[in-house]
Design a protein around this motif. Sequence first.
Motif, mmCIF file in Angstrom:
data_model
loop_
_atom_site.group_PDB
_atom_site.id
_atom_site.type_symbol
_atom_site.label_atom_id
_atom_site.label_comp_id
_atom_site.label_asym_id
_atom_site.label_seq_id
_atom_site.Cartn_x
_atom_site.Cartn_y
_atom_site.Cartn_z
ATOM 1 N N PHE A 201 8.554 -0.163 6.910
ATOM 2 C CA PHE A 201 7.369 0.176 5.660
ATOM 3 C C PHE A 201 8.176 1.254 4.407
ATOM 4 C CE2 PHE A 201 5.581 0.002 9.421
ATOM 5 C CZ PHE A 201 4.119 -0.719 9.270
ATOM 6 N N ASP A 202 9.396 0.597 4.040
ATOM 7 C CA ASP A 202 10.398 0.633 2.751
ATOM 8 C C ASP A 202 10.338 -0.947 2.288
ATOM 9 O OD1 ASP A 202 12.184 -0.970 4.437
ATOM 10 O OD2 ASP A 202 13.397 1.001 4.997
ATOM 11 N N LEU A 203 11.511 -0.152 0.919
ATOM 12 C CA LEU A 203 11.868 -1.656 0.259
ATOM 13 C C LEU A 203 13.192 -2.598 0.852
ATOM 14 C CD1 LEU A 203 12.119 0.422 -3.126
ATOM 15 C CD2 LEU A 203 9.890 -0.946 -1.949
ATOM 16 N N ALA A 204 13.239 -2.263 1.044
ATOM 17 C CA ALA A 204 14.669 -3.078 2.235
ATOM 18 C C ALA A 204 13.986 -3.951 3.107
ATOM 19 C CB ALA A 204 15.629 -2.564 2.695
ATOM 20 N N GLY A 205 13.261 -3.265 4.322
ATOM 21 C CA GLY A 205 12.442 -3.801 5.444
ATOM 22 C C GLY A 205 11.348 -5.207 4.923
ATOM 23 N N ILE A 206 10.955 -4.919 3.666
ATOM 24 C CA ILE A 206 9.878 -5.958 2.855
ATOM 25 C C ILE A 206 10.818 -6.746 2.393
ATOM 26 C CG2 ILE A 206 8.176 -5.885 0.652
ATOM 27 C CD1 ILE A 206 7.332 -2.945 1.195
ATOM 28 N N ASN A 207 12.035 -6.703 1.803
ATOM 29 C CA ASN A 207 13.015 -7.708 1.218
ATOM 30 C C ASN A 207 13.021 -7.982 2.063
ATOM 31 O OD1 ASN A 207 14.784 -8.576 -1.568
ATOM 32 N ND2 ASN A 207 16.129 -7.874 0.559
ATOM 33 N N ILE A 208 14.045 -7.529 3.782
ATOM 34 C CA ILE A 208 14.243 -8.779 3.946
ATOM 35 C C ILE A 208 13.026 -9.415 4.979
ATOM 36 C CG2 ILE A 208 14.623 -9.088 7.192
ATOM 37 C CD1 ILE A 208 15.763 -6.708 7.077
ATOM 38 N N PHE A 209 12.249 -9.620 4.729
ATOM 39 C CA PHE A 209 10.667 -10.296 5.310
ATOM 40 C C PHE A 209 10.916 -11.361 4.202
ATOM 41 C CE2 PHE A 209 6.204 -11.407 4.199
ATOM 42 C CZ PHE A 209 5.968 -12.156 5.395
ATOM 43 N N LEU A 210 10.802 -11.002 2.515
ATOM 44 C CA LEU A 210 10.594 -11.962 1.955
ATOM 45 C C LEU A 210 11.489 -13.146 1.815
ATOM 46 C CD1 LEU A 210 9.091 -9.824 -1.427
ATOM 47 C CD2 LEU A 210 7.939 -10.823 0.181
ATOM 48 N N PHE A 211 12.807 -12.711 2.017
ATOM 49 C CA PHE A 211 13.799 -13.419 2.102
ATOM 50 C C PHE A 211 14.384 -13.994 2.860
ATOM 51 C CE2 PHE A 211 13.261 -10.567 -2.537
ATOM 52 C CZ PHE A 211 13.266 -12.205 -3.584
ATOM 53 N N GLU A 212 14.127 -13.301 4.570
ATOM 54 C CA GLU A 212 14.514 -13.844 5.884
ATOM 55 C C GLU A 212 13.402 -14.872 5.948
ATOM 56 O OE1 GLU A 212 17.880 -13.723 6.530
ATOM 57 O OE2 GLU A 212 18.221 -12.997 4.964
ATOM 58 N N PHE A 213 12.665 -14.429 6.245
ATOM 59 C CA PHE A 213 11.107 -15.139 7.403
ATOM 60 C C PHE A 213 10.330 -15.610 5.722
ATOM 61 C CE2 PHE A 213 13.145 -12.110 9.251
ATOM 62 C CZ PHE A 213 12.916 -12.665 10.611
ATOM 63 N N GLN A 214 9.676 -15.271 5.037
ATOM 64 C CA GLN A 214 8.849 -16.009 4.411
ATOM 65 C C GLN A 214 9.092 -16.943 3.505
ATOM 66 O OE1 GLN A 214 5.687 -14.610 0.926
ATOM 67 N NE2 GLN A 214 4.854 -13.800 1.960
ATOM 68 N N GLN A 215 10.137 -17.157 2.871
ATOM 69 C CA GLN A 215 10.474 -17.912 1.436
ATOM 70 C C GLN A 215 10.687 -19.021 3.044
ATOM 71 O OE1 GLN A 215 14.719 -17.808 -0.501
ATOM 72 N NE2 GLN A 215 14.758 -16.915 1.189
ATOM 73 N N TYR A 216 10.923 -19.054 3.697
ATOM 74 C CA TYR A 216 11.268 -20.583 4.492
ATOM 75 C C TYR A 216 10.780 -20.751 5.787
ATOM 76 C CZ TYR A 216 15.606 -19.415 3.823
ATOM 77 O OH TYR A 216 17.381 -18.942 3.576
ATOM 78 N N LEU A 217 9.157 -20.186 5.822
ATOM 79 C CA LEU A 217 7.965 -20.418 6.855
ATOM 80 C C LEU A 217 6.951 -20.608 5.654
ATOM 81 C CD1 LEU A 217 8.060 -17.734 9.529
ATOM 82 C CD2 LEU A 217 9.080 -19.926 10.095
ATOM 83 N N GLY A 218 6.751 -19.825 4.121
ATOM 84 C CA GLY A 218 5.732 -19.718 3.793
ATOM 85 C C GLY A 218 4.225 -19.374 3.602
ATOM 86 N N LYS A 219 3.799 -19.026 2.980
ATOM 87 C CA LYS A 219 2.537 -17.436 3.038
ATOM 88 C C LYS A 219 1.771 -18.248 4.102
ATOM 89 C CE LYS A 219 2.798 -18.074 -1.503
ATOM 90 N NZ LYS A 219 2.717 -17.813 -2.610
ATOM 91 N N GLU A 220 1.353 -19.358 4.537
ATOM 92 C CA GLU A 220 0.506 -19.598 5.197
ATOM 93 C C GLU A 220 0.229 -19.185 6.364
ATOM 94 O OE1 GLU A 220 -2.773 -20.085 4.102
ATOM 95 O OE2 GLU A 220 -1.770 -20.502 2.347
ATOM 96 N N ARG A 221 1.478 -19.081 7.084
ATOM 97 C CA ARG A 221 2.051 -18.831 8.711
ATOM 98 C C ARG A 221 3.484 -17.345 8.492
ATOM 99 N NH1 ARG A 221 6.516 -22.701 10.611
ATOM 100 N NH2 ARG A 221 6.654 -20.720 12.082
ATOM 101 N N SER A 222 3.339 -16.757 7.735
ATOM 102 C CA SER A 222 4.199 -15.996 7.823
ATOM 103 C C SER A 222 3.179 -14.662 7.140
ATOM 104 C CB SER A 222 5.745 -15.526 7.254
ATOM 105 O OG SER A 222 5.013 -16.362 6.116
ATOM 106 N N SER A 223 3.055 -13.527 7.864
ATOM 107 C CA SER A 223 2.646 -12.158 7.145
ATOM 108 C C SER A 223 3.149 -10.588 7.684
ATOM 109 C CB SER A 223 1.146 -12.250 7.542
ATOM 110 O OG SER A 223 0.700 -12.539 8.693
#
Length: 282
Positions: A201-223
């Motif tokens: 729960f830090d800025l780098a951790g959120i950055n990994i999620f946003l750019f390594e996962f969510q941008q590929y899977l989409g907001k409907e499929r990832s949280s």
Amino acid sequence: MAISAAIQALIAGEQVADSKLSSKLRDELLAEGLLSVISRGSRKSYRVRDVEALKRFLIDKDESYRVFEIKASDSRASMATETGNSKLVMVRSCPGFPVNSYEPIGCFFNGESFMVNPQEGSFLFVAEWEMFTIPEDVVVIGIENMENFRMIRKQRTFFEKYLRTHGLSNKVLFVSRYPQSTDLRRWLCTIPNHYLHFGDFDLAGINIFLFEFQQYLGKERSSYLIPDDIESRLKSGSRKRYDEQYGRYRDIKSDVCELQQLIEIIHKERKGYDQEGYIHML
């Protein structure tokens, strides 16, 4: 593409000045946790934390990082046969990712059913991930920290409560991105299942999620897994972690309300909190 002197120096275990690395690659390596920062006044330099993990990351990112021009299907065995030395090239001997569960999950490999049900203290490794499929009602939880991944049974109550509260299936398969590669993400892109990211729960951790996962899977499929008590836990978090990450990640934002609220709480408390803190939630 020629391998830069800076990358060669990192792989050799040497210290590399900030000015020698491209800012894009530097930020990627820092986000992956592959570099340690060495500060001397206003000057920064970097040293690789795990040379083998760096090699795997670079090879997966771009085949040009191989030492020799070889086919992706070539193996260390074939290199040893031809040259007598399997270590002349950086071939990924074991692609894939580990999987874990705290209760039996029926899965399929190459169309054949099998049960993922590791004994406590162990987990499975899926190497030929293209052949691996799971039922659509299984939630995939990605865990960034290997300690959390290994000790999922000590977090079972925590996970079950979160899934129940957020209306998600209680059938869960745990996955990890270790060793660092895009294999896990590529597999996730081939299945319809919901992906729940459990990171720091830090800025780098959120950055990994946003750019390594969510941008590929989409907001409907990832949280992003955000515990109800994270604000109170952040109060006892690490100020140093926040300060180290602020310059690089201070501008990250999300249009997902809950995740943006987490970003704002982190900025308000000026701290980061490690996910290991949830291991003993029994």
